[in-house]
Design a protein around this motif. Sequence first.
Motif, PDB file in Angstrom:
ATOM      1  N   LEU A  16      56.625  66.125  14.985  1.00 16.26           N
ATOM      2  CA  LEU A  16      57.648  66.094  13.941  1.00 16.26           C
ATOM      3  C   LEU A  16      57.175  65.335  12.704  1.00 16.26           C
ATOM      4  O   LEU A  16      56.765  64.183  12.789  1.00 16.26           O
ATOM      5  CB  LEU A  16      58.910  65.422  14.495  1.00 16.26           C
ATOM      6  CG  LEU A  16      60.055  65.390  13.493  1.00 16.26           C
ATOM      7  CD1 LEU A  16      61.144  66.367  13.905  1.00 16.26           C
ATOM      8  CD2 LEU A  16      60.619  63.996  13.370  1.00 16.26           C
ATOM      9  N   SER A  38      71.589  62.311   7.810  1.00 10.09           N
ATOM     10  CA  SER A  38      71.049  61.795   9.062  1.00 10.09           C
ATOM     11  C   SER A  38      69.758  62.535   9.429  1.00 10.09           C
ATOM     12  O   SER A  38      69.689  63.758   9.314  1.00 10.09           O
ATOM     13  CB  SER A  38      72.103  61.983  10.155  1.00 10.09           C
ATOM     14  OG  SER A  38      71.675  61.334  11.295  1.00 10.09           O
ATOM     15  N   GLY A  39      68.738  61.793   9.808  1.00 13.55           N
ATOM     16  CA  GLY A  39      67.479  62.394  10.228  1.00 13.55           C
ATOM     17  C   GLY A  39      66.549  62.737   9.071  1.00 13.55           C
ATOM     18  O   GLY A  39      65.483  63.321   9.269  1.00 13.55           O
ATOM     19  N   SER A  40      66.906  62.339   7.845  1.00 14.40           N
ATOM     20  CA  SER A  40      66.066  62.713   6.696  1.00 14.40           C
ATOM     21  C   SER A  40      64.838  61.808   6.544  1.00 14.40           C
ATOM     22  O   SER A  40      63.956  62.099   5.734  1.00 14.40           O
ATOM     23  CB  SER A  40      66.900  62.710   5.409  1.00 14.40           C
ATOM     24  OG  SER A  40      67.505  61.451   5.208  1.00 14.40           O
ATOM     25  N   GLY A  41      64.786  60.695   7.296  1.00  9.28           N
ATOM     26  CA  GLY A  41      63.592  59.850   7.260  1.00  9.28           C
ATOM     27  C   GLY A  41      63.802  58.499   6.594  1.00  9.28           C
ATOM     28  O   GLY A  41      62.835  57.762   6.357  1.00  9.28           O
ATOM     29  N   LYS A  42      65.044  58.136   6.318  1.00  6.17           N
ATOM     30  CA  LYS A  42      65.327  56.886   5.597  1.00  6.17           C
ATOM     31  C   LYS A  42      64.826  55.665   6.363  1.00  6.17           C
ATOM     32  O   LYS A  42      64.097  54.827   5.819  1.00  6.17           O
ATOM     33  CB  LYS A  42      66.841  56.748   5.334  1.00  6.17           C
ATOM     34  CG  LYS A  42      67.458  57.922   4.604  1.00  6.17           C
ATOM     35  CD  LYS A  42      68.943  57.758   4.400  1.00  6.17           C
ATOM     36  CE  LYS A  42      69.785  57.668   5.659  1.00  6.17           C
ATOM     37  NZ  LYS A  42      69.842  58.905   6.453  1.00  6.17           N
ATOM     38  N   THR A  43      65.235  55.578   7.643  1.00  2.00           N
ATOM     39  CA  THR A  43      64.846  54.410   8.440  1.00  2.00           C
ATOM     40  C   THR A  43      63.326  54.373   8.622  1.00  2.00           C
ATOM     41  O   THR A  43      62.703  53.306   8.550  1.00  2.00           O
ATOM     42  CB  THR A  43      65.562  54.442   9.809  1.00  2.00           C
ATOM     43  OG1 THR A  43      66.960  54.294   9.563  1.00  2.00           O
ATOM     44  CG2 THR A  43      65.099  53.318  10.720  1.00  2.00           C
ATOM     45  N   THR A  44      62.737  55.530   8.814  1.00  2.00           N
ATOM     46  CA  THR A  44      61.283  55.576   8.992  1.00  2.00           C
ATOM     47  C   THR A  44      60.582  55.020   7.750  1.00  2.00           C
ATOM     48  O   THR A  44      59.654  54.204   7.861  1.00  2.00           O
ATOM     49  CB  THR A  44      60.830  57.031   9.274  1.00  2.00           C
ATOM     50  OG1 THR A  44      61.576  57.522  10.391  1.00  2.00           O
ATOM     51  CG2 THR A  44      59.347  57.103   9.571  1.00  2.00           C
TER      52      THR A  44
HETATM   53  N1  LIG Z   1      59.945  56.648  17.110  1.00  2.00           N
HETATM   54  C1  LIG Z   1      60.220  57.937  16.913  1.00  2.00           C
HETATM   55  N2  LIG Z   1      59.681  58.892  17.699  1.00  2.00           N
HETATM   56  C2  LIG Z   1      59.942  60.194  17.501  1.00  2.00           C
HETATM   57  N3  LIG Z   1      60.725  60.671  16.506  1.00  2.00           N
HETATM   58  C3  LIG Z   1      61.286  59.775  15.683  1.00  2.00           C
HETATM   59  C4  LIG Z   1      61.078  58.364  15.826  1.00  2.00           C
HETATM   60  N4  LIG Z   1      61.755  57.719  14.851  1.00  2.00           N
HETATM   61  C5  LIG Z   1      62.366  58.675  14.133  1.00  2.00           C
HETATM   62  N5  LIG Z   1      62.103  59.898  14.617  1.00  2.00           N
HETATM   63  C6  LIG Z   1      62.564  61.195  14.066  1.00  2.00           C
HETATM   64  O1  LIG Z   1      62.218  61.210  12.693  1.00  2.00           O
HETATM   65  C7  LIG Z   1      63.246  61.821  11.906  1.00  2.00           C
HETATM   66  C8  LIG Z   1      63.706  60.832  10.858  1.00  2.00           C
HETATM   67  O2  LIG Z   1      64.367  59.770  11.513  1.00  2.00           O
HETATM   68  P1  LIG Z   1      64.989  58.527  10.750  1.00  2.00           P
HETATM   69  O3  LIG Z   1      65.549  57.614  11.779  1.00  2.00           O
HETATM   70  O4  LIG Z   1      63.983  57.974   9.813  1.00  2.00           O
HETATM   71  O5  LIG Z   1      66.157  59.219   9.923  1.00  2.00           O
HETATM   72  P2  LIG Z   1      67.352  58.558   9.111  1.00  2.00           P
HETATM   73  O6  LIG Z   1      67.382  59.230   7.789  1.00  2.00           O
HETATM   74  O7  LIG Z   1      67.247  57.085   9.139  1.00  2.00           O
HETATM   75  O8  LIG Z   1      68.626  59.043   9.948  1.00  2.00           O
HETATM   76  P3  LIG Z   1      70.019  58.281  10.257  1.00  2.00           P
HETATM   77  O9  LIG Z   1      70.873  58.469   9.009  1.00  2.00           O
HETATM   78  O10 LIG Z   1      70.585  59.048  11.405  1.00  2.00           O
HETATM   79  O11 LIG Z   1      69.746  56.845  10.554  1.00  2.00           O
HETATM   80  C9  LIG Z   1      64.345  62.210  12.901  1.00  2.00           C
HETATM   81  O12 LIG Z   1      64.174  63.565  13.211  1.00  2.00           O
HETATM   82  C10 LIG Z   1      64.082  61.320  14.085  1.00  2.00           C
HETATM   83  O13 LIG Z   1      64.532  61.926  15.282  1.00  2.00           O
END
Ligand SMILES: Nc1ncnc2c1ncn2[C@@H]1O[C@H](COP(=O)(O)OP(=O)(O)OP(=O)(O)O)[C@@H](O)[C@H]1O
Length: 364
Positions: A16, A38-44
Amino acid sequence: MVKVRAENITKIFKTLKALDNVSVTVDHGLFFCLLGPSGSGKTTLMRIIAGLETPTSGSVFFDDEDVTDLSPSERNIAMVFQFPSIYPSLNVYDNIALAIRREVKSKQDERERVRWAASLLRIEEHLNKRHHEIDFGILQRVSIAKAIVRNARVFIFDEPLSNLDTKLRESLRSEFQRIHREVGGTFIYVTHDQLEAMAIADRIGILRDGRLQQVGSPDEIYYHPVNKFVAYFIGSPTINFIDTKLKLVESKLYASVGDSHIELGEAAKFALQSRQDKLENIQLGVRPHDISISTAPVSDSIPCYVNYIESLGTVLLVELKSGSASFKCLCDAGLNVREGMQVYAVFNKEHIHVIDAETEMVII
Ligand SMILES: Nc1ncnc2c1ncn2[C@@H]1O[C@H](COP(=O)(O)OP(=O)(O)OP(=O)(O)O)[C@@H](O)[C@H]1O
Ligand SMILES: [Mg+2]
């Protein structure tokens, strides 16, 4: 405080691609919101900036220093997450003091800084209390106090208000700008709530599926979205997209709306000049705030009928129909409109977007 620069960040988890070549700069002392569904990658992206995650490729700079290989503590970041992080065995004062135990010069210095942070978060009366004696909203204020009390180079907040109920969220949201001003640091704040981002940020970056769509001030993003996604994601009620055909008649540019048409302004004509052979497959993007209703015919208006009325308190959200086109507009609750009634829609020409339906890019 530092300038934070993420450069060509890509992060792949197994198969992914969570972030795809993201480059973004957050200037010194700015309040920057990272916004996306949600899931757009913000936390990452936040975890990569903080040093909790390693990018697959790309670099992170604090001012001109490459910090990509530094640990979170070497980067000197303060973070607040969705859930409060409090030591239950310590009272509020000691929790905040613990965050600065390496920074303080004396007990007096510690007392002053803890009291400053507590007063900024309005939790002075809770300083002697423990975890079980305070509610969730106060606990999250303590978490924020623990972060802002530090002399961190960057302050990162990952959806700090998302678990609070609406009232608590609104009150803390309205305090965040003041907190930022007092602290005077570089704030990076993650949210999926566009209203929150619009209310508190100096600049907003919008992520979608790991790709950065646009960075700009709240006004730039609201009035000049670069693509259909940003136009749709920002603004409430949601923007209308209306299929249209453009026609140039005697050097005037007209856009069809259902059974009728409106003249577009000079700016639209100018922007579309270079593509006069390609005036098909176009949509108009118009916000409900930019359409008004007249009960009598006026020039350059679209005759429609009222399909549906939703009361939002002092305003009505009214769905209008003209032929195959339907769109929503906001009007004063005092306006005498009823479902089925014939009315005339007037579009605010200054804020009509013309969108290439194929590429989904906003042309103007
Ligand atoms: N450690 C990990 N291993 C595998 N996939 C991951 C991991 N961390 C995040 N992901 C995937 O990466 C993508 C981005 O996740 P992320 O948590 O950055 O999104 P987000 O924008 O913070 O979402 P949310 O609003 O739900 O917090 C998602 O599809 C998530 O499932
Ligand atoms: Mg997240």
